[in-house]
Every structure is written in structure tokens, then in C-alpha cells.
Write an enzyme that holds these catalytic residues in place. Structure first.
Site, PDB file in Angstrom:
ATOM      1  N   GLU A  10      -5.455 -34.707  -7.250  1.00  0.00           N
ATOM      2  CA  GLU A  10      -4.995 -35.731  -8.191  1.00  0.00           C
ATOM      3  C   GLU A  10      -4.475 -36.969  -7.469  1.00  0.00           C
ATOM      4  O   GLU A  10      -3.879 -36.861  -6.398  1.00  0.00           O
ATOM      5  CB  GLU A  10      -3.849 -35.173  -9.042  1.00  0.00           C
ATOM      6  N   ASP A  27       0.662 -26.737 -15.042  1.00  0.00           N
ATOM      7  CA  ASP A  27       0.592 -28.187 -14.852  1.00  0.00           C
ATOM      8  C   ASP A  27      -0.827 -28.702 -14.728  1.00  0.00           C
ATOM      9  O   ASP A  27      -1.065 -29.753 -14.145  1.00  0.00           O
ATOM     10  CB  ASP A  27       1.427 -28.610 -13.629  1.00  0.00           C
TER      11      ASP A  27
HETATM   12  N1  NAD Z   1       5.738 -29.646 -12.588  1.00  0.00           N
HETATM   13  C1  NAD Z   1       5.709 -30.156 -11.376  1.00  0.00           C
HETATM   14  O1  NAD Z   1       6.114 -31.291 -11.165  1.00  0.00           O
HETATM   15  C2  NAD Z   1       5.222 -29.314 -10.234  1.00  0.00           C
HETATM   16  C3  NAD Z   1       5.489 -29.691  -8.914  1.00  0.00           C
HETATM   17  C4  NAD Z   1       5.100 -28.854  -7.880  1.00  0.00           C
HETATM   18  C5  NAD Z   1       4.416 -27.680  -8.162  1.00  0.00           C
HETATM   19  N2  NAD Z   1       4.134 -27.366  -9.465  1.00  0.00           N
HETATM   20  C6  NAD Z   1       3.419 -26.124  -9.803  1.00  0.00           C
HETATM   21  O2  NAD Z   1       4.347 -25.067  -9.655  1.00  0.00           O
HETATM   22  C7  NAD Z   1       3.631 -23.853  -9.339  1.00  0.00           C
HETATM   23  C8  NAD Z   1       4.296 -23.161  -8.188  1.00  0.00           C
HETATM   24  O3  NAD Z   1       4.120 -23.962  -7.028  1.00  0.00           O
HETATM   25  P1  NAD Z   1       4.435 -23.380  -5.580  1.00  0.00           P
HETATM   26  O4  NAD Z   1       4.172 -24.497  -4.617  1.00  0.00           O
HETATM   27  O5  NAD Z   1       5.779 -22.739  -5.587  1.00  0.00           O
HETATM   28  O6  NAD Z   1       3.286 -22.272  -5.485  1.00  0.00           O
HETATM   29  P2  NAD Z   1       3.222 -20.975  -4.530  1.00  0.00           P
HETATM   30  O7  NAD Z   1       1.795 -20.543  -4.548  1.00  0.00           O
HETATM   31  O8  NAD Z   1       3.890 -21.250  -3.230  1.00  0.00           O
HETATM   32  O9  NAD Z   1       4.133 -19.898  -5.306  1.00  0.00           O
HETATM   33  C9  NAD Z   1       3.788 -19.355  -6.535  1.00  0.00           C
HETATM   34  C10 NAD Z   1       4.418 -17.964  -6.656  1.00  0.00           C
HETATM   35  O10 NAD Z   1       4.146 -17.489  -7.985  1.00  0.00           O
HETATM   36  C11 NAD Z   1       3.990 -16.066  -7.868  1.00  0.00           C
HETATM   37  N3  NAD Z   1       3.347 -15.579  -9.091  1.00  0.00           N
HETATM   38  C12 NAD Z   1       2.062 -15.744  -9.493  1.00  0.00           C
HETATM   39  N4  NAD Z   1       1.870 -15.131 -10.686  1.00  0.00           N
HETATM   40  C13 NAD Z   1       3.069 -14.597 -11.056  1.00  0.00           C
HETATM   41  C14 NAD Z   1       3.518 -13.867 -12.184  1.00  0.00           C
HETATM   42  N5  NAD Z   1       2.683 -13.523 -13.162  1.00  0.00           N
HETATM   43  N6  NAD Z   1       4.830 -13.493 -12.243  1.00  0.00           N
HETATM   44  C15 NAD Z   1       5.694 -13.797 -11.237  1.00  0.00           C
HETATM   45  N7  NAD Z   1       5.314 -14.500 -10.118  1.00  0.00           N
HETATM   46  C16 NAD Z   1       4.019 -14.893 -10.042  1.00  0.00           C
HETATM   47  C17 NAD Z   1       3.178 -15.893  -6.590  1.00  0.00           C
HETATM   48  O11 NAD Z   1       3.265 -14.574  -6.088  1.00  0.00           O
HETATM   49  C18 NAD Z   1       3.840 -16.938  -5.678  1.00  0.00           C
HETATM   50  O12 NAD Z   1       4.882 -16.381  -4.904  1.00  0.00           O
HETATM   51  C19 NAD Z   1       2.189 -24.280  -9.079  1.00  0.00           C
HETATM   52  O13 NAD Z   1       1.426 -23.976 -10.225  1.00  0.00           O
HETATM   53  C20 NAD Z   1       2.270 -25.784  -8.886  1.00  0.00           C
HETATM   54  O14 NAD Z   1       1.087 -26.435  -9.265  1.00  0.00           O
HETATM   55  C21 NAD Z   1       4.536 -28.147 -10.497  1.00  0.00           C
END
Ligand code: NAD
Length: 349
Positions: free
Chosen positions: A65, A236
Site C-alpha cells: 500500500e 485492515d
Molecule cells: N490498524 C493498523 O493501523 C495496523 C497497524 C499495523 C498492523 N496492523 C495489522 O495488525 C495485525 C497484527 O500485526 P503484527 O505486525 O503484530 O503481525 P504478526 O504476524 O507479527 O502477529 C500476529 C499474531 O497473531 C497471532 N494469531 C493469528 N491468528 C490468531 C488467532 N486466531 N487468535 C490469536 N492469535 C492469532 C499469530 O500467531 C501472531 O503471533 C496484522 O493484521 C496487521 O496488518 C494494523
């Protein structure tokens, strides 16, 4: 012979290493608190900004993005990806870099890593939203999904709201162990839980930050009691949500920029006329935030360009007087602006 470029064309570049130094120089919690204030200030002047849903290039594996905005004086953009399966190859789900430029000349004034900065700005924004939407005096949060964003989310809620207890759950116990380790000196009381159902017991704030490219059900309706604030940051992009839609039928939902959130947020599951309040209106005092202690509030966060703008502006300000940057030569500087070819000859022979 290669000549040195003139000073006027050099711009500060913040590498990952220098960003780490800058964060420790300021202090993580101080930074999160200050950044929450800067984001809040920019939400208050929301109407001044150029706004557009981010430009997304979707693939089976994830999304890339571009997120641009401007307040008329400064322009910014961020390049960011989201690839949930990266982790299984030892790569991060989210990485980013970004740029600030002066609108008056179009010249860049800052180029920086934004992987750390995205985690910081997302956490600062979550805490700023919770300051308006969570019950006053909230002390316990649940954190479902203990990946890269997790510690930042917990520390921002501590710094901005005074959260004292964090209850963790992740499908991968190693992620929860990592988060406990990283928060061990934070002053937070941290508890690992065996399910999300257990994690949310007694929590006044529930943050979901899981990564999975599907319509997931991290929280179901029967799990959510009166008065809870949900901070849903993981859903997101199109086809990626975390909450059962019945929760949204009971909650009052607050969003960043509706044209983007209707495509990417939890509300993609709802009809196009599902009512939402724009968070900036709450911040500006034009709409109510939490009305009473029984209301369920939901911040359906997808991340918006103005939050990156705030973070870049903050970093630029904080860099002054530090050595936490390098000057880089990415803008051509011909002696005569029309003699670009003449400049090329500087490197001849
Ligand atoms: N809204 C925003 O501004 C924003 C900003 C940054 C990241 N994000 C989003 O946040 C999410 C997390 O990002 P991250 O960098 O921490 O990712 P990451 O991959 O480092 O961590 C995600 C975690 O979620 C866990 N997980 C997956 N499915 C699960 C479930 N059903 N129950 C419990 N845990 C589960 C995984 O085991 C992993 O530890 C991503 O989808 C990312 O796109 C959003």
C-alpha cells in the site's frame, strides 16, 4: 572525479538502527505519550488534510500500500506491506518506510524507516482513541494476538491511560512467551491465558491484533459484556476481519476515514449504511465518544495516512540536535537548475 554534492540537496535519512537509538533516547513510553498527543492534534485539524483511501495492490499473499496525505504545508507518504504468511518464512508481516516533503518546493525533507514507527504510531493512535472511548479508570486490558505490534500496544495503554494489567492470548504460545519476556521490566502485571475467552475476563479494553487473511472470529458476541472498549487493529484489508458481526450490531463504532474503513475494516461485513462516527469528530468535540458505562465502544482501526504524517512530523522535530540520522544525496543539485546534463558531467572520468 566524483565531487561531493552541495549541502542544500542533502536530506536526513533515519535508518532502522538510528530509529532504535532515537526511541531509546526519548524513552518508549514518553514517545508513545507524546506521539498520542501529536496524533490527537492532527485529528483535531482533520478537515485541513487531503484525504484519500490508500492505494492498495492486493495479492493472494497480502497487500502493498501507498498512504499519502498533506496539510497544505507538508506532504507525506508511507510505503507499507501486510503479508500474514511472511512470518512462516522468517519475514515480518508488516514493514514500511516513509517520506516527508515541503509542499512549497516539493523537495523531500525526511526519509525514514517506518516499520518501528508504524508500530509506535498504531499504538499511540489506539491509546488516543481509548482515552476518548474506554471507561474512565480502566486498568486491565486483554491483548489477543501477541506478534510484532503487541508490546507497543500494551505500553501505549500504560503510558496514556494508566493500564496496569495485561492479559495475553495467541494461538502460538511462543508469541505470548516473547511478549511476557519483553514486558518483564515494564511495570505491567502480565498474565498468559489459555484462550481468548479467558484473556478477556475482567478486561475493560480488548485489543485484537491478529494477522490472518480471512474472515476470522477472534471475538464472538457472547464474549463481550457491557461497558467494554474494543480496539480492533488486525482486520485492515478486504477479506480480513476479526470480530463476529453480531458484536457490531451492539457496539457504537468509531472509524478513521469511512471510505477506507468500509472497504478494509470490521465494518466491511455490514451494510453500507451501518452507522459509524468518525473519531476526529469526537476528538474535536463535535460528536460524543463514550456516553455511559454500559455502552460497548469499538475503534475499528485500519490505520490512516494522517497518523503516519503525525509520526513523521514528530520524528523530524525530535531529530533536531541529535546525530540519529545520515544525510543522503537523493535530490539532484545542478549548479544551474536547467543544467541537469552539466551536473551529470561532474562524475565523468
Ligand atoms: N490498524 C493498523 O493501523 C495496523 C497497524 C499495523 C498492523 N496492523 C495489522 O495488525 C495485525 C497484527 O500485526 P503484527 O505486525 O503484530 O503481525 P504478526 O504476524 O507479527 O502477529 C500476529 C499474531 O497473531 C497471532 N494469531 C493469528 N491468528 C490468531 C488467532 N486466531 N487468535 C490469536 N492469535 C492469532 C499469530 O500467531 C501472531 O503471533 C496484522 O493484521 C496487521 O496488518 C494494523
Amino acid at each position: 572525479m566524483l565531487q561531493a554534492p552541495s549541502q542544500k540537496a542533502l536530506i536526513p535519512f533515519v535508518s532502522v538502527e538510528n530509529m532504535m537509538r532515537l526511541v531509546h533516547h526519548i524513552g518508549v513510553e514518553t514517545l508513545l505519550e507524546e506521539l498520542a498527543g501529536v496524533v490527537e492534534g492532527d485529528f483535531r485539524r482533520w478537515e485541513l488534510f487531503d484525504k484519500t483511501p490508500r492505494v492498495a495492490s492486493h495479492s493472494r499473499e497480502g497487500v502493498i500500500e501507498l498512504m499519502p496525505t498533506s496539510d497544505g504545508e507538508i506532504y507525506s507518504f508511507k510505503y507499507v506491506n501486510g503479508h500474514p504468511r511472511n512470518m512462516s518464512h522468517g519475514l515480518q508481516t508488516v514493514t514500511a518506510f516513509g517520506l516527508l516533503a515541503e509542499v512549497s518546493t516539493g523537495y523531500p525533507v525526511l526519509l525514514t524507516e517506518m516499520t518501528l514507527l508504524t508500530a509506535l504510531r498504531t499504538a499511540a493512535t489506539s491509546a488516543m482513541a481509548a482515552r476518548h472511548l474506554a471507561r474512565k479508570g480502566a486498568r486491565t486490558m486483554a491483548l489477543i494476538g501477541n506478534g510484532a505490534q503487541a508490546e507497543f500496544q500494551a505500553l501505549a495503554m500504560k503510558a496514556v491511560l494508566g493500564i496496569e494489567n495485561v492479559r495475553l492470548y495467541d494461538i502460538d504460545p511462543a508469541a505470548t512467551e516473547k511478549t511476557i519476556r519483553n514486558l518483564s521490566d515494564s511495570g505491567l502485571s502480565v498474565t498468559a491465558c489459555r484462550s481468548s475467552q479467558v484473556a478477556i475476563e475482567g478486561a475493560e479494553i480488548i485489543t485484537t491484533c491478529t494477522a490472518d487473511k480471512q474472515f476470522a472470529t477472534i471475538l464472538t458476541d457472547n464474549m463481550i459484556g457491557a461497558g467494554v472498549h474494543i480496539n480492533a487493529i488486525g482486520g485492515d484489508c478486504p477479506g480480513k476481519t476479526e470480530l463476529h458481526r453480531d458484536i457490531l450490531l451492539r457496539a457504537d463504532t468509531f472509524v478513521e476515514y469511512p471510505p477506507q474503513t468500509r472497504i478494509e475494516g470490521e465494518i466491511q461485513q455490514m451494510a453500507p449504511d451501518y452507522p459509524v462516527t468518525e473519531l476526529w469528530q469526537v476528538v474535536a468535540g463535535l460528536a460524543p465518544g463514550r456516553r455511559d458505562d454500559n455502552q460497548i465502544t469499538l475503534f475499528d482501526s485500519v490505520g490512516f495516512a494522517i497518523e503516519d504524517f503525525s509520526a513523521l512530523r514528530y520524528v523530524r522535530e525530535k531529530l533536531r540536535g541529535t546525530g540519529f540520522y545520515q544525510e543522503i544525496d537523493i535530490i539532484a543539485d545542478p549548479d544551474d537548475p536547467r543544467d541537469l546534463f552539466g551536473m551529470l558531467q561532474r562524475a565523468q572520468g
